[in-house]
Design a protein around this motif. Structure first.
Motif, PDB file in Angstrom:
ATOM      1  N   UNK A 246       0.799  -1.226   0.000  1.00  0.00           N
ATOM      2  CA  UNK A 246       0.000   0.000   0.000  1.00  0.00           C
ATOM      3  C   UNK A 246       0.828   1.270   0.000  1.00  0.00           C
ATOM      4  N   UNK A 247       2.158   1.162   0.060  1.00  0.00           N
ATOM      5  CA  UNK A 247       3.010   2.362   0.112  1.00  0.00           C
ATOM      6  C   UNK A 247       2.969   3.137  -1.196  1.00  0.00           C
ATOM      7  N   UNK A 248       2.911   4.451  -1.085  1.00  0.00           N
ATOM      8  CA  UNK A 248       3.049   5.331  -2.251  1.00  0.00           C
ATOM      9  C   UNK A 248       4.525   5.670  -2.376  1.00  0.00           C
ATOM     10  N   UNK A 249       5.163   5.110  -3.387  1.00  0.00           N
ATOM     11  CA  UNK A 249       6.610   5.308  -3.560  1.00  0.00           C
ATOM     12  C   UNK A 249       6.830   6.428  -4.558  1.00  0.00           C
ATOM     13  N   UNK A 258       5.368   7.848   0.876  1.00  0.00           N
ATOM     14  CA  UNK A 258       4.660   9.101   1.174  1.00  0.00           C
ATOM     15  C   UNK A 258       3.390   8.837   1.978  1.00  0.00           C
ATOM     16  N   UNK A 259       3.087   7.562   2.211  1.00  0.00           N
ATOM     17  CA  UNK A 259       1.874   7.201   2.946  1.00  0.00           C
ATOM     18  C   UNK A 259       1.214   6.014   2.275  1.00  0.00           C
ATOM     19  N   UNK A 267      -3.914  13.209   1.236  1.00  0.00           N
ATOM     20  CA  UNK A 267      -2.544  13.629   0.913  1.00  0.00           C
ATOM     21  C   UNK A 267      -2.525  14.639  -0.229  1.00  0.00           C
ATOM     22  N   UNK A 268      -3.472  14.493  -1.154  1.00  0.00           N
ATOM     23  CA  UNK A 268      -3.507  15.409  -2.308  1.00  0.00           C
ATOM     24  C   UNK A 268      -4.176  16.745  -1.964  1.00  0.00           C
ATOM     25  N   UNK A 328       8.312   6.239   9.888  1.00  0.00           N
ATOM     26  CA  UNK A 328       7.187   5.715   9.093  1.00  0.00           C
ATOM     27  C   UNK A 328       7.404   5.845   7.603  1.00  0.00           C
ATOM     28  N   UNK A 329       8.255   6.818   7.203  1.00  0.00           N
ATOM     29  CA  UNK A 329       8.460   7.012   5.757  1.00  0.00           C
ATOM     30  C   UNK A 329       9.452   6.018   5.175  1.00  0.00           C
ATOM     31  N   UNK A 330      10.135   5.256   6.017  1.00  0.00           N
ATOM     32  CA  UNK A 330      11.089   4.259   5.509  1.00  0.00           C
ATOM     33  C   UNK A 330      10.379   2.917   5.396  1.00  0.00           C
TER      34      UNK A 330
END
Ligand code: SF4
Ligand code: SF4
Length: 342
Positions: A246-249, A258-259, A267-268, A328-330
């Motif tokens: 589910x990660x936005x890379x 990015x979440x 986020x947008x 969390x971003x890693x």
């Protein structure tokens, strides 16, 4: 810079897994057979495709034409490791009218004509518009070139001009050489030298390449890269990826999230609260010196051997931080374990 909006992306790659029969030395996402497959469930996949269908745009020539940076492609890892899931994914993507839909493969599975043709026809019948075949000196270390040629020949029959080859320069080079079977990178370099990576071919010195190919490129101290811009923008509205967790890379930045795609609307519109994501804050603001200081506070020591690129430095700092902290971003954390040794 308290909040930053994530740009709405008009093209995306959707990972079905990080698992791959190959473990290419240049893989941006550190894929290999050592990863757990962790396939997404169908409900999750459908919900993700529904979210993407409201965003992605077709190729300028229409929704049935494919191109590297339009619409949606299934990728990984190797999506053909689970052909039934891939087929279901294509059917669902077609139901949601995802445009310019193609699959990227290393062709490990193209062992004979009948199987290859049957699978490509089944995918086309399910709504797939095209196929992308990966050809480069790293995939042919493990995948016999005949399988790539087979996929290209039959892919052209099934998908016509929607058969893409990345990178076509290497395909012609290997054909000219009459390559059969696999070719170790060392033999490739003896034949062509590092010059083969110059000119029109593309090799990003990021991901696993930063570690496994560093002996081929000049190294520099960290200071050289502190003020350099990222080779491609970190936040952009094209060619981003969503992984099977589910990660936005963003872009080609493996191991950076990015979440979750479920939070895309927020986020947008509202954006990311950067205070909660210190590593993203440093990277988005171009403050590599700040990231270096953060890593040093977690025990990082700069490499006496130096770095071959800004992404190499970035990855090395993040690798230390992923080891020493819980950022969390890693994500996925697993990525950092598969960079050097697979
Ligand atoms: S570059 Fe492609 S084929 Fe190679 S390990 Fe990564 S996903 Fe697999
Ligand atoms: S330096 Fe880091 S954030 Fe920038 S493009 Fe490279 S991997 Fe991505």
């Amino acid at each position: 810079m308290p909040r930053i909006r994530v740009p709405q992306s008009f093209s995306a790659g959707l990972f079905l897994t990080y698992c791959c029969p190959s473990a290419c030395r240049h893989c941006l996402y550190a894929c290999s057979p050592a990863w757990p497959a962790d396939w997404p469930g169908l409900e999750e996949l459908e919900a993700c495709l529904a979210a993407l269908s409201r965003r992605l745009r077709p190729h300028p020539w229409g929704p049935r034409t494919v191109g590297f940076n339009y619409g949606l492609h299934f990728t990984g890892g190797e999506p053909f490791l689970n052909f039934e899931l891939l087929l279901d994914g294509v059917r669902l993507a077609s139901e949601y009218r995802l445009p310019s839909l193609f699959v990227e493969t290393n062709c490990f599975w193209c062992r004979d004509d009948d199987l290859t043709r049957d699978r490509l026809l089944a995918l086309k019948g399910a709504g797939l518009h095209g196929l992308l075949v990966s050809v480069n000196p790293f995939t042919v270390e493990r995948i016999p070139f005949e399988r790539l040629e087979r996929a290209i020949r039959l892919g052209q029959q099934v998908f016509g001009r929607n058969l893409l080859i990345y990178q076509v320069e290497f395909y012609h080079l290997f054909r000219q050489q009459g390559l059969q079977g696999t070719l170790p990178l060392e033999d490739f370099l003896t034949l062509f030298g590092p010059r083969a990576f110059a000119g029109t071919t593309e090799l990003l010195l990021a991901g696993r390449a930063a570690y496994r190919l560093q002996h081929l490129f000049p190294v520099h101290p960290a200071e050289r890269f502190l003020a350099q811009p990222c080779p491609t923008p970190l936040l952009r509205n094209w060619h981003n990826h969503v992984d099977n967790y589910g990660n936005l890379l963003p872009g080609f930045c493996g191991g950076l999230s990015l979440g979750h795609w479920r939070d895309l609307d927020r986020l947008e519109t509202e954006g990311l609260e950067l205070q909660e994501y210190p590593i993203l804050k440093y990277l988005i603001s171009g403050d590599m010196a700040g990231l270096l200081d953060l890593a040093r506070a977690h025990g990082y020591r700069t490499r006496p051997a130096g770095y071959i690129s800004k992404c190499h430095l970035c990855l090395d700092l993040r690798k230390c931080l992923a080891d020493q902290g819980d950022f969390r971003e890693l994500r996925p954390r697993e990525f950092y374990k598969h960079l050097e040794n697979d």
